[in-house]
Write a protein that holds these residues in place. Sequence first.
Motif, PDB file in Angstrom:
ATOM      1  N   SER A 417      20.751 -37.196 -53.389  1.00 31.00           N
ATOM      2  CA  SER A 417      20.956 -37.323 -51.948  1.00 31.00           C
ATOM      3  C   SER A 417      19.840 -36.650 -51.154  1.00 31.00           C
ATOM      4  N   ILE A 418      19.174 -35.636 -51.734  1.00 30.37           N
ATOM      5  CA  ILE A 418      18.125 -34.925 -50.987  1.00 30.37           C
ATOM      6  C   ILE A 418      16.933 -35.839 -50.705  1.00 30.37           C
ATOM      7  N   PRO A 419      16.277 -36.434 -51.739  1.00 34.29           N
ATOM      8  CA  PRO A 419      15.167 -37.342 -51.416  1.00 34.29           C
ATOM      9  C   PRO A 419      15.615 -38.572 -50.641  1.00 34.29           C
ATOM     10  N   ALA A 420      16.861 -39.025 -50.846  1.00 31.54           N
ATOM     11  CA  ALA A 420      17.332 -40.193 -50.102  1.00 31.54           C
ATOM     12  C   ALA A 420      17.433 -39.889 -48.612  1.00 31.54           C
ATOM     13  N   TYR A 421      17.991 -38.738 -48.264  1.00 30.68           N
ATOM     14  CA  TYR A 421      18.077 -38.356 -46.856  1.00 30.68           C
ATOM     15  C   TYR A 421      16.684 -38.163 -46.246  1.00 30.68           C
ATOM     16  N   VAL A 422      15.791 -37.522 -46.989  1.00 28.01           N
ATOM     17  CA  VAL A 422      14.429 -37.285 -46.473  1.00 28.01           C
ATOM     18  C   VAL A 422      13.719 -38.613 -46.209  1.00 28.01           C
ATOM     19  N   ASN A 423      13.760 -39.528 -47.172  1.00 22.69           N
ATOM     20  CA  ASN A 423      13.115 -40.827 -46.978  1.00 22.69           C
ATOM     21  C   ASN A 423      13.774 -41.608 -45.845  1.00 22.69           C
ATOM     22  N   GLY A 424      15.105 -41.486 -45.725  1.00 28.06           N
ATOM     23  CA  GLY A 424      15.785 -42.170 -44.628  1.00 28.06           C
ATOM     24  C   GLY A 424      15.351 -41.655 -43.267  1.00 28.06           C
ATOM     25  N   VAL A 425      15.232 -40.343 -43.139  1.00 25.38           N
ATOM     26  CA  VAL A 425      14.779 -39.765 -41.872  1.00 25.38           C
ATOM     27  C   VAL A 425      13.349 -40.207 -41.554  1.00 25.38           C
ATOM     28  N   LEU A 426      12.478 -40.206 -42.559  1.00 24.22           N
ATOM     29  CA  LEU A 426      11.091 -40.626 -42.336  1.00 24.22           C
ATOM     30  C   LEU A 426      11.014 -42.095 -41.926  1.00 24.22           C
ATOM     31  N   ALA A 427      11.807 -42.939 -42.589  1.00 25.59           N
ATOM     32  CA  ALA A 427      11.822 -44.359 -42.220  1.00 25.59           C
ATOM     33  C   ALA A 427      12.330 -44.540 -40.792  1.00 25.59           C
ATOM     34  N   ALA A 428      13.360 -43.777 -40.416  1.00 24.23           N
ATOM     35  CA  ALA A 428      13.882 -43.866 -39.051  1.00 24.23           C
ATOM     36  C   ALA A 428      12.837 -43.419 -38.036  1.00 24.23           C
ATOM     37  N   LEU A 429      12.119 -42.350 -38.344  1.00 27.13           N
ATOM     38  CA  LEU A 429      11.070 -41.875 -37.435  1.00 27.13           C
ATOM     39  C   LEU A 429       9.952 -42.901 -37.288  1.00 27.13           C
ATOM     40  N   LEU A 430       9.605 -43.554 -38.399  1.00 29.26           N
ATOM     41  CA  LEU A 430       8.588 -44.605 -38.319  1.00 29.26           C
ATOM     42  C   LEU A 430       9.058 -45.752 -37.425  1.00 29.26           C
ATOM     43  N   GLY A 431      10.324 -46.141 -37.585  1.00 25.10           N
ATOM     44  CA  GLY A 431      10.850 -47.217 -36.746  1.00 25.10           C
ATOM     45  C   GLY A 431      10.883 -46.851 -35.280  1.00 25.10           C
ATOM     46  N   LEU A 432      11.335 -45.642 -34.962  1.00 24.76           N
ATOM     47  CA  LEU A 432      11.371 -45.210 -33.559  1.00 24.76           C
ATOM     48  C   LEU A 432       9.970 -45.068 -32.986  1.00 24.76           C
ATOM     49  N   ALA A 433       9.029 -44.589 -33.807  1.00 25.94           N
ATOM     50  CA  ALA A 433       7.646 -44.487 -33.348  1.00 25.94           C
ATOM     51  C   ALA A 433       7.068 -45.862 -33.044  1.00 25.94           C
ATOM     52  N   ALA A 434       7.406 -46.856 -33.875  1.00 23.71           N
ATOM     53  CA  ALA A 434       6.922 -48.218 -33.628  1.00 23.71           C
ATOM     54  C   ALA A 434       7.473 -48.764 -32.311  1.00 23.71           C
ATOM     55  N   ILE A 435       8.755 -48.500 -32.036  1.00 20.77           N
ATOM     56  CA  ILE A 435       9.342 -48.947 -30.762  1.00 20.77           C
ATOM     57  C   ILE A 435       8.654 -48.253 -29.600  1.00 20.77           C
ATOM     58  N   GLY A 436       8.432 -46.949 -29.722  1.00 20.43           N
ATOM     59  CA  GLY A 436       7.762 -46.217 -28.656  1.00 20.43           C
ATOM     60  C   GLY A 436       6.354 -46.714 -28.413  1.00 20.43           C
ATOM     61  N   LEU A 437       5.610 -46.991 -29.483  1.00 22.21           N
ATOM     62  CA  LEU A 437       4.250 -47.500 -29.316  1.00 22.21           C
ATOM     63  C   LEU A 437       4.243 -48.884 -28.685  1.00 22.21           C
ATOM     64  N   ASP A 438       5.231 -49.698 -29.033  1.00 20.48           N
ATOM     65  CA  ASP A 438       5.299 -51.031 -28.419  1.00 20.48           C
ATOM     66  C   ASP A 438       5.500 -50.925 -26.914  1.00 20.48           C
ATOM     67  N   LEU A 439       6.425 -50.040 -26.497  1.00 26.15           N
ATOM     68  CA  LEU A 439       6.673 -49.877 -25.065  1.00 26.15           C
ATOM     69  C   LEU A 439       5.482 -49.242 -24.355  1.00 26.15           C
ATOM     70  N   LEU A 440       4.791 -48.344 -25.048  1.00 26.18           N
ATOM     71  CA  LEU A 440       3.696 -47.607 -24.422  1.00 26.18           C
ATOM     72  C   LEU A 440       2.387 -48.379 -24.439  1.00 26.18           C
ATOM     73  N   VAL A 441       2.059 -48.960 -25.592  1.00 23.54           N
ATOM     74  CA  VAL A 441       0.735 -49.551 -25.773  1.00 23.54           C
ATOM     75  C   VAL A 441       0.729 -51.053 -25.523  1.00 23.54           C
ATOM     76  N   VAL A 442       1.681 -51.772 -26.140  1.00 28.97           N
ATOM     77  CA  VAL A 442       1.661 -53.231 -26.064  1.00 28.97           C
ATOM     78  C   VAL A 442       2.200 -53.720 -24.727  1.00 28.97           C
ATOM     79  N   ARG A 443       3.415 -53.287 -24.368  1.00 28.14           N
ATOM     80  CA  ARG A 443       4.024 -53.778 -23.132  1.00 28.14           C
ATOM     81  C   ARG A 443       3.543 -53.006 -21.914  1.00 28.14           C
ATOM     82  N   SER A 444       3.094 -51.784 -22.126  1.00 25.79           N
ATOM     83  CA  SER A 444       2.543 -50.957 -21.043  1.00 25.79           C
ATOM     84  C   SER A 444       3.466 -50.943 -19.829  1.00 25.79           C
ATOM     85  N   LEU A 445       4.685 -50.444 -20.011  1.00 26.04           N
ATOM     86  CA  LEU A 445       5.634 -50.350 -18.911  1.00 26.04           C
ATOM     87  C   LEU A 445       5.052 -49.527 -17.770  1.00 26.04           C
ATOM     88  N   PRO A 446       5.276 -49.941 -16.535  1.00 25.73           N
ATOM     89  CA  PRO A 446       4.694 -49.209 -15.391  1.00 25.73           C
ATOM     90  C   PRO A 446       5.043 -47.726 -15.404  1.00 25.73           C
TER      91      PRO A 446
END
Length: 648
Positions: A417-446
């Motif tokens: 469960s230890i490496p599974a939780y760690v990898n899950g958190v990292l994958a979630a952070l990557l996904g949230l970072a991708a969403i943030g970059l899309d809003l910031l860089v690609v869509r460039s919200l005002p």
Amino acid sequence: MRHIPYILGLILFGAVVYGYGSWARDLWAPDEPRFGQVMREMIERRDPFVLFLNGKPYSDKPPLYVWMAAGLTLVTGHEDSEVSSLLVRAPSVFGGIVGLLATYILGRLLFGTRRVGLYSSLIAGTMLMYVWQSGRAQLDMLMSGWSYLAVLFFWLAYQDEDHRPSLGWWCLFWIAGGLATLSKGPPGLLVPLGTAAFFLMWQNNPRLALNTALAWTASIFFLTALAWFEFMRGMPILIAAGAVVLVLLGWAGRVWLLPLSRANAKKTVFQVVGFVFGLLLCLGIVGIWFIPYTIMAPPEASSDTLVHQTLSRYLAGESHVEVPWYYVTRLPHNLFPWTLLAALAIFFAWKPYGGMPREPRRFITTWGLFALTFFSLSPGKRDQYLLPSIPAYALFCGWLFDRFERMPKGTYRRALSIPAYVNGVLAALLGLAAIGLDLLVVRSLPLLAPLRARLFEAVDLNGLDVARLNLWPFAAFCLIVATFHFIVARRKSAMGLFIGGVLLASGANVYANGWVLPSINGLKSGRMFTQRLAEFRTDPKQPIGTYNGVFREEYILYGDYFAMEIESDDEGRALKGFLDRAQRAFVLMREKDYRKARSRFPELPMRVLFEQKIGSRELVLIDNRLQGEAPVSQAETSGASPPTPSGR
């Protein structure tokens, strides 16, 4: 026949994960353009033995990587077009696939089940260091692929016919070692050879094996310290190293071979003769290139290859000098996302009761420890130098997965469960970072426009191709993988953790190669510079120079020219001599060097044609014309100076 589906699956996996997107971006500094340019010049010269770079002999590395890339280029008919990124990177992809297959077979042989082989192969193939190097035009992955084969052939020879070595497997061991040496140098042979030697010593006499290892380690450390002294560089350090090696071989022969010869003289003679024969076989493979190279290349080039690029480079560490414990701190990062699992596997493997069987455990441990020690003793260190030992850590993990799969759920299964939780958190952070970059860089919200402006200014992303990023599918993929890992952690499923880790690492690499890296190609590639220079260079005889060490292969790779390297000096004689000609000439230099030269030598004709940032370098291109002077016609060739290496 039962192995064919696994082998075909691993080949397909490697081709997709490592090769996908290789054609979508140019060759990037610092290493990729070098091998692309060396390959191009080899094809143009039709000389496979003496490699050239920018019109000068290239003595740094052996030629097998370039041979393979050039062979693919000639077979596919690309020799008359520009350098293909896919074909130049193909030998590294090949090395990665060979490593997958070798690890799979080795895991099956060590533990008697295809399941461990498959686990180990895919774990090794998705470790960060392995997956990154397999898609880059660098020599390490090709060398490591041959090195993995050499380790595999040693184990086959060791296990064959009730531990009686097979001549055929030993011949293949030395052939693979020779090909590894021909790919990058002696480390490709020394890692499997050292692994085999010390494993056999450990099996025969553990205490004496430890003393032998300490003697070799202390001797290499002594030579490394000696190489720091200037008067020992070159031939003196070669003589000193040869003397130390002879003494150590004599000592090892007395404490190891002498007792064996007394017990079985015939077998000992056979082993010594076999070792000499194998070494000659390996040297013969390397000699296919090195003998013609020594005859045809300038003496200083062959001497540099033999002494400086092998022994002196290892002992003196003239570049990338790091502390002795560098790899201990860097290894966890490069084993991601299997770092925690590897630590757990090593712990369980060495448990006093119920651990890994002794023979495989000793073999895998020797493999990892020898490479770690061998490269740590050299002052020069880079992360990829440990690549030849990556499957050792993966084999520990593959064994642990198989053990957990067959173990009832209990105390030990909770460790999953230890490496599974760690990898899950990292994958979630990557996904949230991708969403943030899309809003910031690609869509460039005002609302985020000021933050976007500061980000682009701080990181200099003005050449970013945001249309290529395609972040939302990757974000969805990461969040799904994260959810999968959290479920796995609750259920403590070994198979689930394995599948999730492979999906996370391979999916992230495919996305990076196919979308992220091509989107920053304009920031990293030198192609735009060469195209802009071609617009100004109206005659192929007009020379081009690079000033004060600014030369890189990427500045000439996509252009039909060489570049003369102009050294910096206090009086500016070299720069003046290059610019003081009636023929139009171009010089590439750093922006700060241009300002310095303009202030110190105001009489020099220097006109700025354009400025460009490539990577972290602020560069300017000048010609030998005064500011405001009208462009020169294409027919301007009169008064040309004698030919220089800068023109093709």
